[in-house]
Structures are given as structure tokens and as C-alpha cells.
Design an enzyme around this catalytic site. Structure first.
Site, short mmCIF file in Angstrom:
data_model
loop_
_atom_site.label_atom_id
_atom_site.label_comp_id
_atom_site.label_asym_id
_atom_site.label_seq_id
_atom_site.Cartn_x
_atom_site.Cartn_y
_atom_site.Cartn_z
N LYS A 15 50.54 19.97 19.50
CA LYS A 15 50.26 19.60 20.90
C LYS A 15 48.78 19.82 21.22
O LYS A 15 48.17 20.78 20.76
CB LYS A 15 51.15 20.42 21.83
N CYS A 24 45.23 11.31 27.71
CA CYS A 24 46.34 11.94 28.41
C CYS A 24 46.50 11.32 29.79
O CYS A 24 45.54 11.26 30.56
CB CYS A 24 46.14 13.45 28.55
O1 RRO Z 1 50.50 17.11 28.26
C1 RRO Z 1 50.77 15.99 28.72
O2 RRO Z 1 51.13 15.81 29.88
C2 RRO Z 1 50.60 14.76 27.91
C3 RRO Z 1 49.56 14.54 27.01
BR1 RRO Z 1 48.32 15.84 26.60
C4 RRO Z 1 49.41 13.28 26.38
O3 RRO Z 1 48.48 13.01 25.60
N1 RRO Z 1 50.33 12.34 26.66
C5 RRO Z 1 51.35 12.56 27.51
O4 RRO Z 1 52.16 11.66 27.73
N2 RRO Z 1 51.47 13.77 28.12
#
Ligand code: RRO
Length: 315
Positions: free
Chosen positions: A56, A142
Site C-alpha cells: 500500500k 490517488c
Molecule cells: O488510499 C486510498 O484511498 C487510495 C489510493 Br492511495 C489509491 O491509489 N487508489 C485508491 O483507489 N484509493
């Protein structure tokens, strides 16, 4: 049940793939954000058998993320607004990475920032990582940063600046890009020009769900990112268009892939490797299953090397 002949034939398929300077023994990976930071999926499969485990997204500092609720199931996928929660690169290196390396996995670290300088700091904190860390996926897309108003990957100049600022670590950089822009090819070209060895296509699609009784957004962050089978055609199109325009730029495909046939589709569109995301929430051993089924698919279709599928769509 597969016969002994089928298993032997499938075992002979060459599953190795090349992504820029990175050679992986197999094409399947976990997608960032769907497999935690470390070894939690090792209870469900042999992580060393995968191409890589992508963790993540991490920033230089600890980050609390968005208020709950953070996920909601949709008719053909899910919407998330996790909001980049994470312990920060240094804490991850100390508390999570050693156990992940113990599993024998190859590791791809995803990093994020709110500014070019943030990305540079995150990259700096990755200096001298163990050799099992084979690449850095620079998350420029994101949908849940500042309510989706701040996507570096919607701007070729901002994308190039981030990649230039992170290149100091000397690890291969993969730029994770956004489907939420009509400038995708331009942004991918800028990423390549600025030193990205590959692009990861695609991140989630901007979306929103409203509770009709309370008349409020269902997710704590307001909007969110849509993933799962609903977005696979979006991924196929994005991969295809970038591969046609930039045939020398390796693509790691991701988006709604849950079966070997889905993986074949992404590879025919132009992906050199494939990540599995939302399907991990349905079945934690999905990645290994898809990889095994892909090997058998290749055998049954007379494909001796999985890499031959890349860009194989006929027009
Ligand atoms: O953490 C998130 O809310 C998130 C990330 Br970093 C991303 O790259 N894609 C996403 O759908 N959620």
C-alpha cells in the site's frame, strides 16, 4: 481436476516477464492497497511464487487517512476512500518489510506525497533498501487526496517533476497513472521522458455514492475510487491506447482483473504484467490462482511464453 500431462505441460510455460530493467519470474502481482504493507497474505499463498508483492502506498510520514466508512460494495465492484492511511516509509521498513522479505517475495514499494518535495522525501527514505525491493511504484493518481482535486497524473508537467525528484534513489520507477483524464497518453509520455521505466495502468475511477435516505455521501471522504470488474474495460482501453502510442514503454496492467482470461485480456491490450486488486477482497488467494490458471491457459492455447501475449490484440 487437471491431468498429470496438463500439469507437466503447463509447468513448461515460460512465465517470466521483463518490465524495463526488472525481470520477474512470473507476471502476477498484488495491486497496491489491496494486500496491506507486509506479509499478511502469506497465510493464503506462497508470495515468492508471484511476480511481486506491491505494498500500500506509503508517504515519508505517518498518515491517518479518511474518516469511516471507507469502502462500499457496488453492483460490479467497490468504491473506496481509504485516504492513503499508512505508517510512513521508515516505520514500514522497520516493522513490516523484514517479515515480507522472509517470505521470499519480490517487493514493489508504492509511494505518494502531497507535493513534489514529499515524494522526494519518501524516495529518500527508501535509500539502501534490501535488494528484494525491486522497484518503486510512484502513485500519482490517488482519487482520495484532497477530495480528488489533486491528481498529479492529470498533468504531464507535475508528473515529470515528481519522477525527476524521485529518481535519486536509483531504483526502477513505475508511474501509476489515472484513467480520469483525457491526457493519459501525454502523461505517460511525460513519465517515460522523465525516467519512468514503466507505467502502471490504471488507478481507480472517480466515483460517488449517495445514501438516498440521509441524502449524504455514503463514504466518509465524500467521493471515492471505483474498482473491480466494472472498470476492466476502462483499463483495457487505457492500456491499449498507451501501448499503441508508446510501444517501448512497459505497462503493468491493473483494473478489474479476477480471472486468467481477464489477465490475458489486459496483456493482449499491451500489459507486460498484471496486478490483482479488488479480487483479493473476495478471495485472498486470487493472485496465485489467476497466475496458475494463466499458466494453464497458455499451455492449452499453445503459447510457450506468456510474454508473447503482450500487445497481441488483432485489429
Ligand atoms: O488510499 C486510498 O484511498 C487510495 C489510493 Br492511495 C489509491 O491509489 N487508489 C485508491 O483507489 N484509493
Amino acid at each position: 481436476m487437471r491431468s498429470r500431462t496438463q500439469r507437466a505441460g503447463a509447468a513448461a510455460v515460460d512465465m517470466s516477464v521483463q518490465i524495463g530493467s526488472v525481470c520477474l519470474p512470473a507476471p502476477l502481482m498484488t495491486a497496491a492497497g489491496t494486500a496491506g504493507y507486509g506479509s499478511e497474505l502469506s497465510a493464503f499463498m506462497d508470495l515468492s511464487a508471484l511476480g511481486a508483492v506491491v505494498v500500500k502506498s506509503l508517504s515519508a510520514d505517518e498518515w491517518a487517512g479518511n474518516p469511516a466508512p471507507r469502502v462500499h460494495e457496488t453492483p460490479a465492484g467497490m468504491l473506496n476512500s481509504v485516504g492513503l492511511q499508512g505508517p510512513g516509509v521508515a516505520a514500514w521498513r522497520e516493522h513490516e518489510l523484514p517479515e515480507l522479505i522472509e517470505t521470499g517475495a519480490r517487493v514493489v514499494v508504492s509511494i505518494w506525497g502531497r507535493s513534489v518535495q514529499d515524494y522526494a522525501r519518501a524516495a529518500e527514505a527508501l535509500q539502501d533498501c534490501p535488494k528484494q525491493v525491486v522497484a518503486v511504484e510512484v502513485n500519482l493518481s490517488c482519487p482520495n487526496l484532497d477530495g480528488g482535486t489533486h491528481l498529479f497524473a492529470h498533468d504531464p508537467v507535475a508528473t515529470a517533476q515528481v519522477l525527476q525528484a524521485t529518481s535519486q534513489i536509483g531504483l526502477p520507477l513505475w508511474a501509476k497513472l489515472s484513467p480520469n483524464t483525457d491526457r493519459l497518453v501525454e502523461v505517460a509520455a511525460a513519465a517515460q521522458e522523465a525516467g519512468a521505466e514503466a507505467v502502471t495502468l490504471i488507478n481507480t475511477v472517480l466515483g460517488m455514492i449517495i445514501d438516498t435516505e440521509s441524502r449524504r455521501p455514503l463514504l466518509g471522504g465524500g467521493g471515492g475510487g471505483l474498482s473491480g470488474p466494472a472498470i476492466r474495460p476502462v483499463a483495457v482501453r487505457a492500456i491499449h491506447d498507451v501501448h499503441v502510442a508508446l510501444p517501448d514503454l512497459p505497462i503493468v496492467g491493473v483494473g478489474g482483473c479476477a480471472t486468467a482470461v481477464d489477465a490475458v485480456e489486459l496483456m493482449l491490450a499491451g500489459a507486460s504484467a498484471v496486478q490483482i486488486g479488488t479480487a483479493n477482497f473476495v478471495q485472498p488467494s486470487s493472485v496465485e490462482q489467476v497466475q496458475d490458471d494463466l499458466r494453464h491457459w497458455c499451455f492449452s492455447h499453445g503459447v510457450p511464453r506468456v510474454s508473447e501475449l503482450t500487445g497481441g490484440v488483432k485489429h
